[in-house]
Design an enzyme around this catalytic site. Structure first.
Site, PDB file in Angstrom:
ATOM      1  N   CYS A 149       0.830  -1.204   0.000  1.00 46.51           N
ATOM      2  CA  CYS A 149       0.000   0.000   0.000  1.00 46.51           C
ATOM      3  C   CYS A 149       0.863   1.252   0.000  1.00 46.51           C
ATOM      4  O   CYS A 149       1.369   1.665   1.048  1.00 46.51           O
ATOM      5  CB  CYS A 149      -0.938  -0.002   1.207  1.00 46.51           C
ATOM      6  SG  CYS A 149      -2.026   1.434   1.284  1.00 46.51           S
ATOM      7  N   CYS A 181      -0.526   4.077   2.128  1.00 45.19           N
ATOM      8  CA  CYS A 181      -0.322   3.881   3.561  1.00 45.19           C
ATOM      9  C   CYS A 181       1.119   4.181   3.971  1.00 45.19           C
ATOM     10  O   CYS A 181       1.355   4.827   5.002  1.00 45.19           O
ATOM     11  CB  CYS A 181      -0.642   2.437   3.950  1.00 45.19           C
ATOM     12  SG  CYS A 181      -2.238   1.820   3.395  1.00 45.19           S
ATOM     13  N   ASP A 182       2.073   3.694   3.199  1.00 43.90           N
ATOM     14  CA  ASP A 182       3.462   3.680   3.658  1.00 43.90           C
ATOM     15  C   ASP A 182       4.424   4.563   2.869  1.00 43.90           C
ATOM     16  O   ASP A 182       5.594   4.695   3.243  1.00 43.90           O
ATOM     17  CB  ASP A 182       3.991   2.238   3.626  1.00 43.90           C
ATOM     18  CG  ASP A 182       3.170   1.311   4.512  1.00 43.90           C
ATOM     19  OD1 ASP A 182       2.694   1.776   5.558  1.00 43.90           O
ATOM     20  OD2 ASP A 182       3.005   0.133   4.152  1.00 43.90           O
TER      21      ASP A 182
END
Length: 310
Positions: free
Chosen positions: A134, A137-138
């Protein structure tokens, strides 16, 4: 046979949020947590984009907080895996671990979706240490660094474009000699100076002391030649799709061609009365913790309204 007013299948942000809302509505929800209590976030180290945590929080701690909040309002959380269902008549029927049969007036499915991986042992070795599925997300953790994205479709191109705004360099590793993405996405990727596309290339492994430091690649040159080489990277992002966890529901509710649960317009209701879905299992587009939590809230409200009319 135990009868339950509202049964929630699966946990994670969607399941726990649905439980919080249905519990506060006095629907006495029961959660069957599934094979990974807390969902995918339990394998994530830092979460910095979930509202309410200005300093960030670890994925497991975030899920513990949501779980504790659901329990505070009276949610009954049980370990187990739903192994079969029968939604053809009322009450709805669910079997847990091939032995325990439950009936329910309403069911909320929150079983999530699992990222597809290449199957390399190193993917597990460096999970949370440079390997991610992701970018949204990261990606923030890789500002000014070098990363690689695996995939050749729209998702991979979107991830590469997103990361190109954060990282100093992005490798896009494509196993074929062309991109499967739409023409628009292809144009955007090729126009980015800091994205380098590696066609006809597969990943053989990753390396690094504690965190990912590089990848072993193989390029297929022509029909019978291979070129093995390494690239130095700090992050390795998988963008080859997600597999919704819906096998047990096949033939019982409507699924799309990818296996995601189909819900009605502006609703979390599925094709079966009394059965609702929330989170990544019904969301092939956003797949974020906050959007899953929002869907869990919507599903709980939909269930409450549904049960009022029953």
């Amino acid at each position: 046979m135990e009868h339950i007013r509202c049964l929630i299948i699966g946990s994670g942000p969607a399941g726990y949020t649905a439980a919080i809302y249905t519990a506060r509505a006095n629907l006495n929800p029961v959660i069957i947590e599934g094979h990974q209590p807390g969902g995918q976030l339990t394998t994530t180290t830092e979460v910095e984009n979930f509202p309410g945590y200005p300093e960030g929080i670890t994925g497991p701690q975030l899920m513990d907080d949501l779980r504790d909040q659901a329990v505070r309002f009276g949610t009954d959380i049980r370990r187990g895996l739903v192994t079969s269902v029968d939604f053809s008549s009322k009450p709805l029927r669910v079997t847990v671990d091939n032995k325990t049969e439950l009936t329910a007036d309403a069911v909320i499915i929150c079983t999530g979706a699992s990222a597809r991986y290449l199957g390399l042992p190193d993917e597990q070795k460096y999970a949370g240490m440079g390997v991610s599925a992701c970018a949204t997300c990261d990606g923030f953790f890789y500002r000014g660094r070098t990363v690689a994205v695996v995939g050749g479709g729209d998702t991979a191109c979107e991830e590469a474009l997103y990361l190109s705004g954060l990282a100093s360099k992005v490798y896009l590793i494509v196993r074929k000699d062309y991109l499967r993405a739409s023409k628009v996405m292809q144009s955007r990727v090729t126009a980015k100076d800091n994205i380098e596309i590696l066609f006809n290339t597969n990943t053989e492994g990753l390396f690094g002391e504690e965190f990912v430091e590089g990848a072993h690649l193989v390029e297929h040159v022509g029909t019978d030649r291979e070129r093995h080489f390494d690239i130095a990277i700090d992050g390795f992002f998988l963008a080859i799709g997600h597999q919704p966890n819906t096998r047990v529901f096949q033939g019982h509710i409507e699924l799309d061609e990818q296996g995601f649960i189909v819900t009605g317009p502006g609703s979390t209701a599925t094709s079966r009365p009394g059965v609702f879905a929330a989170g990544d299992v019904a969301d092939p587009v956003y797949q974020q913790a906050i959007s899953a939590a929002g869907m869990g809230c919507r599903a709980a409200i939909d269930v409450d309204r549904y049960l009022m009319t029953e």
